[in-house]
Scaffold this motif. Structure first.
Motif, PDB file in Angstrom:
ATOM      1  N   LEU A  89       0.839  -1.206   0.000  1.00  7.09           N
ATOM      2  CA  LEU A  89       0.000   0.000   0.000  1.00  7.09           C
ATOM      3  C   LEU A  89       0.871   1.252   0.000  1.00  7.09           C
ATOM      4  CD1 LEU A  89      -3.021  -0.814   2.376  1.00  7.09           C
ATOM      5  CD2 LEU A  89      -3.134  -0.215  -0.046  1.00  7.09           C
ATOM      6  N   ALA A  90       2.023   1.193   0.704  1.00  3.19           N
ATOM      7  CA  ALA A  90       2.912   2.360   0.766  1.00  3.19           C
ATOM      8  C   ALA A  90       3.439   2.717  -0.626  1.00  3.19           C
ATOM      9  CB  ALA A  90       4.075   2.084   1.722  1.00  3.19           C
ATOM     10  N   VAL A  91       3.838   1.712  -1.375  1.00  5.57           N
ATOM     11  CA  VAL A  91       4.308   1.960  -2.746  1.00  5.57           C
ATOM     12  C   VAL A  91       3.145   2.479  -3.591  1.00  5.57           C
ATOM     13  CG1 VAL A  91       5.128   0.836  -4.865  1.00  5.57           C
ATOM     14  CG2 VAL A  91       6.277   0.393  -2.691  1.00  5.57           C
ATOM     15  N   GLY A  92       1.947   1.909  -3.392  1.00  8.31           N
ATOM     16  CA  GLY A  92       0.755   2.365  -4.120  1.00  8.31           C
ATOM     17  C   GLY A  92       0.462   3.831  -3.885  1.00  8.31           C
ATOM     18  N   ARG A  93       0.726   4.290  -2.656  1.00 15.30           N
ATOM     19  CA  ARG A  93       0.468   5.690  -2.330  1.00 15.30           C
ATOM     20  C   ARG A  93       1.502   6.623  -2.940  1.00 15.30           C
ATOM     21  NH1 ARG A  93      -0.119   3.900   3.007  1.00 15.30           N
ATOM     22  NH2 ARG A  93      -2.272   3.273   3.295  1.00 15.30           N
ATOM     23  N   THR A  94       2.699   6.088  -3.217  1.00 21.23           N
ATOM     24  CA  THR A  94       3.818   6.920  -3.656  1.00 21.23           C
ATOM     25  C   THR A  94       4.012   6.906  -5.166  1.00 21.23           C
ATOM     26  OG1 THR A  94       4.870   6.291  -1.577  1.00 21.23           O
ATOM     27  CG2 THR A  94       6.295   7.323  -3.208  1.00 21.23           C
ATOM     28  N   VAL A  95       3.600   5.813  -5.802  1.00 22.46           N
ATOM     29  CA  VAL A  95       4.011   5.577  -7.194  1.00 22.46           C
ATOM     30  C   VAL A  95       3.521   6.644  -8.173  1.00 22.46           C
ATOM     31  CG1 VAL A  95       2.111   3.936  -7.665  1.00 22.46           C
ATOM     32  CG2 VAL A  95       4.209   3.795  -8.979  1.00 22.46           C
ATOM     33  N   ALA A 147     -14.851   1.982 -11.075  1.00 23.06           N
ATOM     34  CA  ALA A 147     -13.888   2.045  -9.967  1.00 23.06           C
ATOM     35  C   ALA A 147     -14.255   1.046  -8.871  1.00 23.06           C
ATOM     36  CB  ALA A 147     -13.829   3.468  -9.408  1.00 23.06           C
ATOM     37  N   GLU A 148     -15.530   0.904  -8.623  1.00 19.77           N
ATOM     38  CA  GLU A 148     -16.009  -0.028  -7.591  1.00 19.77           C
ATOM     39  C   GLU A 148     -15.605  -1.471  -7.952  1.00 19.77           C
ATOM     40  OE1 GLU A 148     -18.940   0.476  -5.150  1.00 19.77           O
ATOM     41  OE2 GLU A 148     -18.760  -1.659  -4.643  1.00 19.77           O
ATOM     42  N   THR A 149     -15.848  -1.841  -9.200  1.00 19.22           N
ATOM     43  CA  THR A 149     -15.482  -3.184  -9.660  1.00 19.22           C
ATOM     44  C   THR A 149     -13.982  -3.393  -9.554  1.00 19.22           C
ATOM     45  OG1 THR A 149     -17.332  -3.244 -11.196  1.00 19.22           O
ATOM     46  CG2 THR A 149     -15.501  -4.725 -11.685  1.00 19.22           C
ATOM     47  N   ARG A 150     -13.224  -2.410  -9.958  1.00 23.36           N
ATOM     48  CA  ARG A 150     -11.763  -2.552  -9.937  1.00 23.36           C
ATOM     49  C   ARG A 150     -11.248  -2.660  -8.506  1.00 23.36           C
ATOM     50  NH1 ARG A 150      -9.365   1.764 -11.828  1.00 23.36           N
ATOM     51  NH2 ARG A 150     -11.143   3.089 -12.251  1.00 23.36           N
ATOM     52  N   ALA A 151     -11.830  -1.901  -7.586  1.00 22.68           N
ATOM     53  CA  ALA A 151     -11.405  -1.977  -6.182  1.00 22.68           C
ATOM     54  C   ALA A 151     -11.720  -3.362  -5.612  1.00 22.68           C
ATOM     55  CB  ALA A 151     -12.084  -0.885  -5.364  1.00 22.68           C
ATOM     56  N   ARG A 152     -12.890  -3.896  -5.944  1.00 20.65           N
ATOM     57  CA  ARG A 152     -13.252  -5.229  -5.458  1.00 20.65           C
ATOM     58  C   ARG A 152     -12.307  -6.292  -6.009  1.00 20.65           C
ATOM     59  NH1 ARG A 152     -17.616  -5.313  -2.510  1.00 20.65           N
ATOM     60  NH2 ARG A 152     -19.103  -3.591  -2.713  1.00 20.65           N
ATOM     61  N   ARG A 153     -11.978  -6.162  -7.276  1.00 16.04           N
ATOM     62  CA  ARG A 153     -11.045  -7.123  -7.884  1.00 16.04           C
ATOM     63  C   ARG A 153      -9.687  -7.059  -7.214  1.00 16.04           C
ATOM     64  NH1 ARG A 153     -12.007  -5.944 -14.308  1.00 16.04           N
ATOM     65  NH2 ARG A 153     -14.103  -6.841 -14.485  1.00 16.04           N
ATOM     66  N   SER A 162      -8.587  -2.791   3.660  1.00 18.24           N
ATOM     67  CA  SER A 162     -10.049  -2.854   3.619  1.00 18.24           C
ATOM     68  C   SER A 162     -10.504  -2.398   2.241  1.00 18.24           C
ATOM     69  CB  SER A 162     -10.629  -1.914   4.680  1.00 18.24           C
ATOM     70  OG  SER A 162     -10.289  -0.574   4.348  1.00 18.24           O
ATOM     71  N   LEU A 163     -11.786  -2.670   1.921  1.00 13.91           N
ATOM     72  CA  LEU A 163     -12.312  -2.228   0.622  1.00 13.91           C
ATOM     73  C   LEU A 163     -12.170  -0.711   0.496  1.00 13.91           C
ATOM     74  CD1 LEU A 163     -13.680  -2.800  -2.077  1.00 13.91           C
ATOM     75  CD2 LEU A 163     -15.902  -2.606  -0.934  1.00 13.91           C
ATOM     76  N   LYS A 164     -12.403  -0.008   1.613  1.00 13.31           N
ATOM     77  CA  LYS A 164     -12.306   1.458   1.593  1.00 13.31           C
ATOM     78  C   LYS A 164     -10.880   1.904   1.228  1.00 13.31           C
ATOM     79  CE  LYS A 164     -13.453   5.469   4.487  1.00 13.31           C
ATOM     80  NZ  LYS A 164     -12.132   5.929   5.002  1.00 13.31           N
ATOM     81  N   GLU A 165      -9.895   1.273   1.857  1.00  8.09           N
ATOM     82  CA  GLU A 165      -8.484   1.635   1.584  1.00  8.09           C
ATOM     83  C   GLU A 165      -8.117   1.371   0.124  1.00  8.09           C
ATOM     84  OE1 GLU A 165      -5.498   0.932   5.346  1.00  8.09           O
ATOM     85  OE2 GLU A 165      -6.536  -0.816   4.551  1.00  8.09           O
ATOM     86  N   VAL A 166      -8.518   0.195  -0.350  1.00 12.88           N
ATOM     87  CA  VAL A 166      -8.167  -0.195  -1.714  1.00 12.88           C
ATOM     88  C   VAL A 166      -8.888   0.711  -2.715  1.00 12.88           C
ATOM     89  CG1 VAL A 166      -8.220  -2.080  -3.392  1.00 12.88           C
ATOM     90  CG2 VAL A 166      -7.683  -2.571  -1.013  1.00 12.88           C
ATOM     91  N   PHE A 167     -10.172   0.996  -2.439  1.00 12.49           N
ATOM     92  CA  PHE A 167     -10.948   1.873  -3.310  1.00 12.49           C
ATOM     93  C   PHE A 167     -10.287   3.252  -3.378  1.00 12.49           C
ATOM     94  CE2 PHE A 167     -14.335   4.948  -4.172  1.00 12.49           C
ATOM     95  CZ  PHE A 167     -14.929   4.403  -5.297  1.00 12.49           C
ATOM     96  N   GLU A 168      -9.875   3.758  -2.218  1.00  9.30           N
ATOM     97  CA  GLU A 168      -9.251   5.084  -2.185  1.00  9.30           C
ATOM     98  C   GLU A 168      -7.939   5.107  -2.947  1.00  9.30           C
ATOM     99  OE1 GLU A 168     -11.365   6.638   1.914  1.00  9.30           O
ATOM    100  OE2 GLU A 168      -9.234   6.107   1.964  1.00  9.30           O
ATOM    101  N   ASP A 169      -7.173   4.020  -2.829  1.00 10.53           N
ATOM    102  CA  ASP A 169      -5.900   3.941  -3.567  1.00 10.53           C
ATOM    103  C   ASP A 169      -6.156   3.972  -5.073  1.00 10.53           C
ATOM    104  OD1 ASP A 169      -3.027   3.314  -4.090  1.00 10.53           O
ATOM    105  OD2 ASP A 169      -3.870   1.412  -4.779  1.00 10.53           O
TER     106      ASP A 169
END
Ligand code: CDP
Ligand code: CDP
Length: 218
Positions: A89-95, A147-153, A162-169
């Motif tokens: 997640l840290a790399v996801g936030r920075t990339v 975006a919802e589908t992609r976050a769930r995947r 969490s789904l919220k964290e992944v969705f936000e990323d």
């Protein structure tokens, strides 16, 4: 001097680019490259060494250190890095911050060109492959989904956060990738756009394979 041909696959996070590109690569005997790894390597190394990922000068110096002038495979992350390191997640936030630096994009693009020139045919996945890196790629694909589908995947795939964290990323990266000034994420004018929200992986691969066949790949 063999002429190399390239198929491009672009689109937002978790649209299915990697999964489908690997399947298409298998069918048509193409080499596969995930260009996003390079930006993730840069983000990971910035976090590890405490370099400000938004500082172009420091990031370019870090990039020189990683690739030491000409070591393409280091920058492309073809050795050494684990999925756990590059997909945290840290790399996801920075990339996406790193990916906004124009000089880094030039260097990654150059490395991808060198990599592709060594292959007869390849399929390259990313954000700007059909628009900037290989404007002559045929065919070009642009995969997308809600975006919802992609976050769930992505959540099902990685099983962390969490789904919220992944969705936000996902949403944060989409926004950063589509609004940056250096090679923003946008479909190429000649891209085949596939909305995968309601499609299975097999259905997407079938459509892609059909278009590759129609372009003369066999
Ligand atoms: O797998 P996913 O689509 O989530 O991400 P990725 O392909 O590993 O790309 C990670 C990030 O690198 C993207 O969000 C972009 O900020 C950047 N990237 C880019 O700017 N240009 C590319 N050709 C590939 C990735
Ligand atoms: O490379 P990108 O980030 O675009 O996506 P991916 O890593 O290939 O796919 C994200 C997840 O969505 C994977 O676990 C796939 O199995 C799944 N998926 C898909 O790619 N396509 C569908 N039509 C349905 C699910």
């Amino acid at each position: 001097n063999v002429k190399s041909s390239v198929v491009s696959v672009d689109g937002p996070a978790a649209a299915g680019k990697t999964t489908t590109s690997l399947a298409v690569a298998e069918i048509f005997d193409m080499k596969y490259l995930e260009s996003g790894r390079a930006y993730r390597v840069l983000a990971y190394e910035a976090l590890r060494s405490g370099v400000d990922p938004t500082d172009p000068k420091k990031m370019v110096a870090l990039c020189s250190k990683i690739s030491r002038g000409d070591r393409v495979s280091e920058l492309l992350g073809l050795n050494r890095y684990t999925a756990g390191e590059l997909r945290s997640l840290a790399v996801g936030r920075t990339v996406s911050k790193v990916a906004g630096i124009a000089e880094l994009r030039r260097r990654v693009t150059n490395s991808v060109h060198i990599w592709a020139a060594g292959n007869r045919r390849s399929i390259v996945e990313g954000r700007d492959i059909g628009t900037v890196v290989f404007p002559t790629a045929v065919p070009k694909f642009y995969l997308t989904a809600s975006a919802e589908t992609r976050a769930r995947r992505r959540l099902a795939q990685e099983g962390s956060g969490s789904l919220k964290e992944v969705f936000e990323d996902v949403v944060r990266r989409d926004r950063a990738d589509t609004t940056r000034s250096a090679s923003p994420l946008v479909p190429a004018s000649d891209a085949i756009i596939i909305d995968t929200t309601e499609l299975s992986i097999e259905q997407v691969v079938d459509r892609m394979a059909e278009a590759c066949g129609a372009s003369g790949l066999a």
